[in-house]
Design an enzyme around this catalytic site. Structure first.
Site, PDB file in Angstrom:
ATOM      1  N   GLY A  10      69.496   9.002 -69.559  1.00  0.00           N
ATOM      2  CA  GLY A  10      69.418   8.737 -68.119  1.00  0.00           C
ATOM      3  C   GLY A  10      70.255   9.711 -67.309  1.00  0.00           C
ATOM      4  CB  VAL A  53      65.314   5.142 -74.100  1.00  0.00           C
ATOM      5  CG1 VAL A  53      66.180   6.364 -73.839  1.00  0.00           C
ATOM      6  CG2 VAL A  53      65.239   4.253 -72.852  1.00  0.00           C
ATOM      7  CG  ASN A 100      73.601   6.156 -67.679  1.00  0.00           C
ATOM      8  OD1 ASN A 100      74.256   5.413 -66.944  1.00  0.00           O
ATOM      9  ND2 ASN A 100      72.661   6.970 -67.198  1.00  0.00           N
ATOM     10  CE1 TYR A 127      69.901  -3.799 -64.639  1.00  0.00           C
ATOM     11  CE2 TYR A 127      71.441  -5.125 -63.358  1.00  0.00           C
ATOM     12  CZ  TYR A 127      71.125  -3.946 -64.023  1.00  0.00           C
ATOM     13  OH  TYR A 127      72.042  -2.913 -64.064  1.00  0.00           O
ATOM     14  CE  LYS A 161      72.170  -2.554 -67.439  1.00  0.00           C
ATOM     15  NZ  LYS A 161      72.503  -1.283 -68.108  1.00  0.00           N
ATOM     16  N   GLY A 174      80.134  -2.501 -61.178  1.00  0.00           N
ATOM     17  CA  GLY A 174      79.572  -3.277 -60.076  1.00  0.00           C
ATOM     18  C   GLY A 174      78.685  -2.345 -59.256  1.00  0.00           C
ATOM     19  CB  THR A 207      72.757   5.627 -58.442  1.00  0.00           C
ATOM     20  OG1 THR A 207      72.286   4.293 -58.734  1.00  0.00           O
ATOM     21  CG2 THR A 207      74.210   5.754 -58.891  1.00  0.00           C
ATOM     22  CD  GLU A 208      66.985   9.062 -58.240  1.00  0.00           C
ATOM     23  OE1 GLU A 208      66.224   8.601 -59.122  1.00  0.00           O
ATOM     24  OE2 GLU A 208      67.042  10.277 -57.988  1.00  0.00           O
TER      25      GLU A 208
HETATM   26  P1  NDP Z   1      69.616   5.703 -61.490  1.00  0.00           P
HETATM   27  O1  NDP Z   1      68.319   5.062 -61.138  1.00  0.00           O
HETATM   28  O2  NDP Z   1      70.191   6.677 -60.537  1.00  0.00           O
HETATM   29  O3  NDP Z   1      69.539   6.358 -62.943  1.00  0.00           O
HETATM   30  C1  NDP Z   1      68.871   5.713 -63.998  1.00  0.00           C
HETATM   31  C2  NDP Z   1      68.594   6.719 -65.087  1.00  0.00           C
HETATM   32  O4  NDP Z   1      67.933   6.039 -66.171  1.00  0.00           O
HETATM   33  C3  NDP Z   1      67.692   7.839 -64.637  1.00  0.00           C
HETATM   34  O5  NDP Z   1      68.215   9.061 -65.088  1.00  0.00           O
HETATM   35  C4  NDP Z   1      66.370   7.548 -65.330  1.00  0.00           C
HETATM   36  O6  NDP Z   1      65.749   8.774 -65.677  1.00  0.00           O
HETATM   37  C5  NDP Z   1      66.849   6.843 -66.604  1.00  0.00           C
HETATM   38  N1  NDP Z   1      65.795   6.035 -67.204  1.00  0.00           N
HETATM   39  C6  NDP Z   1      65.194   4.941 -66.682  1.00  0.00           C
HETATM   40  N2  NDP Z   1      64.235   4.521 -67.509  1.00  0.00           N
HETATM   41  C7  NDP Z   1      64.233   5.366 -68.575  1.00  0.00           C
HETATM   42  C8  NDP Z   1      63.466   5.458 -69.761  1.00  0.00           C
HETATM   43  N3  NDP Z   1      62.500   4.563 -70.034  1.00  0.00           N
HETATM   44  N4  NDP Z   1      63.730   6.443 -70.642  1.00  0.00           N
HETATM   45  C9  NDP Z   1      64.709   7.339 -70.381  1.00  0.00           C
HETATM   46  N5  NDP Z   1      65.465   7.312 -69.275  1.00  0.00           N
HETATM   47  C10 NDP Z   1      65.228   6.333 -68.384  1.00  0.00           C
HETATM   48  O7  NDP Z   1      70.619   4.474 -61.684  1.00  0.00           O
HETATM   49  P2  NDP Z   1      72.164   4.421 -62.159  1.00  0.00           P
HETATM   50  O8  NDP Z   1      72.726   5.748 -62.401  1.00  0.00           O
HETATM   51  O9  NDP Z   1      72.838   3.526 -61.210  1.00  0.00           O
HETATM   52  O10 NDP Z   1      71.982   3.631 -63.519  1.00  0.00           O
HETATM   53  C11 NDP Z   1      72.525   4.054 -64.749  1.00  0.00           C
HETATM   54  C12 NDP Z   1      72.905   2.833 -65.563  1.00  0.00           C
HETATM   55  O11 NDP Z   1      73.932   2.118 -64.873  1.00  0.00           O
HETATM   56  C13 NDP Z   1      71.768   1.828 -65.763  1.00  0.00           C
HETATM   57  O12 NDP Z   1      71.843   1.333 -67.092  1.00  0.00           O
HETATM   58  C14 NDP Z   1      72.095   0.717 -64.771  1.00  0.00           C
HETATM   59  O13 NDP Z   1      71.585  -0.521 -65.180  1.00  0.00           O
HETATM   60  C15 NDP Z   1      73.608   0.746 -64.827  1.00  0.00           C
HETATM   61  N6  NDP Z   1      74.288   0.138 -63.705  1.00  0.00           N
HETATM   62  C16 NDP Z   1      74.048   0.572 -62.417  1.00  0.00           C
HETATM   63  C17 NDP Z   1      74.721  -0.025 -61.354  1.00  0.00           C
HETATM   64  C18 NDP Z   1      74.469   0.342 -59.937  1.00  0.00           C
HETATM   65  O14 NDP Z   1      74.859  -0.438 -59.040  1.00  0.00           O
HETATM   66  N7  NDP Z   1      73.869   1.481 -59.642  1.00  0.00           N
HETATM   67  C19 NDP Z   1      75.723  -1.070 -61.606  1.00  0.00           C
HETATM   68  C20 NDP Z   1      75.878  -1.444 -62.987  1.00  0.00           C
HETATM   69  C21 NDP Z   1      75.196  -0.836 -63.983  1.00  0.00           C
HETATM   70  P3  NDP Z   1      64.176   9.060 -65.595  1.00  0.00           P
HETATM   71  O15 NDP Z   1      63.633   8.277 -64.443  1.00  0.00           O
HETATM   72  O16 NDP Z   1      64.090  10.546 -65.412  1.00  0.00           O
HETATM   73  O17 NDP Z   1      63.657   8.619 -66.904  1.00  0.00           O
HETATM   74  C1  8X3 Z   2      73.823  -3.329 -61.066  1.00  0.00           C
HETATM   75  C2  8X3 Z   2      74.798  -4.172 -60.345  1.00  0.00           C
HETATM   76  O1  8X3 Z   2      75.136  -6.432 -59.234  1.00  0.00           O
HETATM   77  O2  8X3 Z   2      73.203  -5.089 -58.548  1.00  0.00           O
HETATM   78  O3  8X3 Z   2      73.935  -3.495 -62.426  1.00  0.00           O
HETATM   79  O4  8X3 Z   2      73.228  -6.194 -60.650  1.00  0.00           O
HETATM   80  S1  8X3 Z   2      74.046  -5.545 -59.677  1.00  0.00           S
END
Ligand code: NDP
Ligand code: 8X3
Length: 255
Positions: A11, A63, A89, A155, A159, A186, A190-191
């Site tokens: 990711g 993945v 990630n 979701y 997690k 938390g 990001t996207e």
């Molecule tokens: P983004 O959406 O910015 O990034 C998510 C990444 O995951 C992208 O690079 C995407 O790449 C990749 N991804 C999604 N599906 C697949 C797949 N099937 N195969 C390979 N890669 C995949 O979100 P974040 O950076 O915020 O998220 C990263 C991690 O952090 C996630 O696990 C999310 O659950 C976790 N998280 C995020 C929080 C938040 O508030 N943002 C809080 C807590 C946890 P591509 O689309 O190119 O495949």
């Molecule tokens: C992303 C944080 O609180 O939006 O994992 O689920 S929350």
């Protein structure tokens, strides 16, 4: 000092994964960046190489599919095949609906990515770690895996599974000296919310209104810290939140 170490980040095309790619590349690690969007990986690779003169390999795979994952990792060039640090990630939330209205496709995609994705990648990387009796696996969980919230259902469940899996991996891999860490953030801007709200920019923006959320680099800094401690020190678990966020249901919005 870290010149020889290789880190695989899933990711890495966006958000926390891309920020991790920056911080590890900047600090002399060899970085394998992965994700589904190959063109984003190529752009990031160019940026990292130009900025830090670092060695970067771009590896596009999804993945959710074990064969695709195995094919990508098995065919790594020899000089990239020893992965010292795996950052699981890749992940996403899709929709925010009550359980009785949930969408089966969204549920499957979240479970297949957030849980099975970690299993698939780890299964391909762990054998070389057990063979060397060393390595570090860092799973990106979420505060949503620690506490549930209204309409967070699948979701949160995916997690919570990452939380349990991280603990289980740590026990099984203990005798090999492999570190296993969970970083559970938390709210991070990001996207993530654009994906959750399926491109609805207004809904995504509202998530972060009225308080200062974490940046992807805030989280990458914590990941990097856990990855660079002395060999005898491991962080099992860390919850990192914006100061304005007490838990999943209490965020102080000063609007
Ligand atoms: P983004 O959406 O910015 O990034 C998510 C990444 O995951 C992208 O690079 C995407 O790449 C990749 N991804 C999604 N599906 C697949 C797949 N099937 N195969 C390979 N890669 C995949 O979100 P974040 O950076 O915020 O998220 C990263 C991690 O952090 C996630 O696990 C999310 O659950 C976790 N998280 C995020 C929080 C938040 O508030 N943002 C809080 C807590 C946890 P591509 O689309 O190119 O495949
Ligand atoms: C992303 C944080 O609180 O939006 O994992 O689920 S929350």
């Amino acid at each position: 000092m870290n010149q020889q170490k290789t880190v695989l980040i899933t990711g890495a095309t966006s958000g926390i994964g891309a920020a991790c790619a920056h911080i590890f590349a900047q600090n002399g690690f060899k970085v394998i960046i992965s994700g589904r969007r190959a063109e984003k990986l190529d752009t990031l690779k160019e940026e990292l190489s130009a900025k830090y003169n670092s060695k970067v390999l771009s590896l596009a795979f999804d993945v959710r599919y074990f064969e695709e994952t195995e094919n990508a990792i098995k065919n790594l060039p020899k000089e990239w095949s020893q992965i010292h640090i795996l950052i699981n990630n890749a992940g996403l939330a899709l929709g925010i609906l009550p359980i009785q209205e949930g969408n089966l496709e969204d549920w499957n995609q979240m479970i297949d990515t957030n849980l099975k994705g970690i299993l698939h990648v780890s299964k391909c990387v762990i054998p070389s770690m057990t063979a060397r009796n060393s390595g570090h696996i860092i799973n990106i969980g979420s505060i949503a895996g620690k506490e549930t919230y209204l309409n967070g259902n699948i979701y949160c469940a995916s997690k919570a599974a990452v939380d349990a899996l991280t603990k289980a991996m740590r026990i099984d891999l203990l005798k090999f000296g492999i570190k296993v860490t969970q970083v559970a953030p938390g709210a991070v801007e990001t996207e993530f919310s654009m994906v959750r709200f399926k491109g609805n920019a207004d809904a995504a923006r509202k998530v972060y209104e009225g308080f200062k959320p974490l940046t992807a680099m805030d989280v990458a800094g914590v990941v990097f810290y856990t990855a660079t401690l002395p060999a005898h020190v491991n962080i099992n678990d860390v919850i990192v939140v914006p100061t304005a966020q007490a838990n999943t249901t209490h965020t102080f919005k000063n609007m």
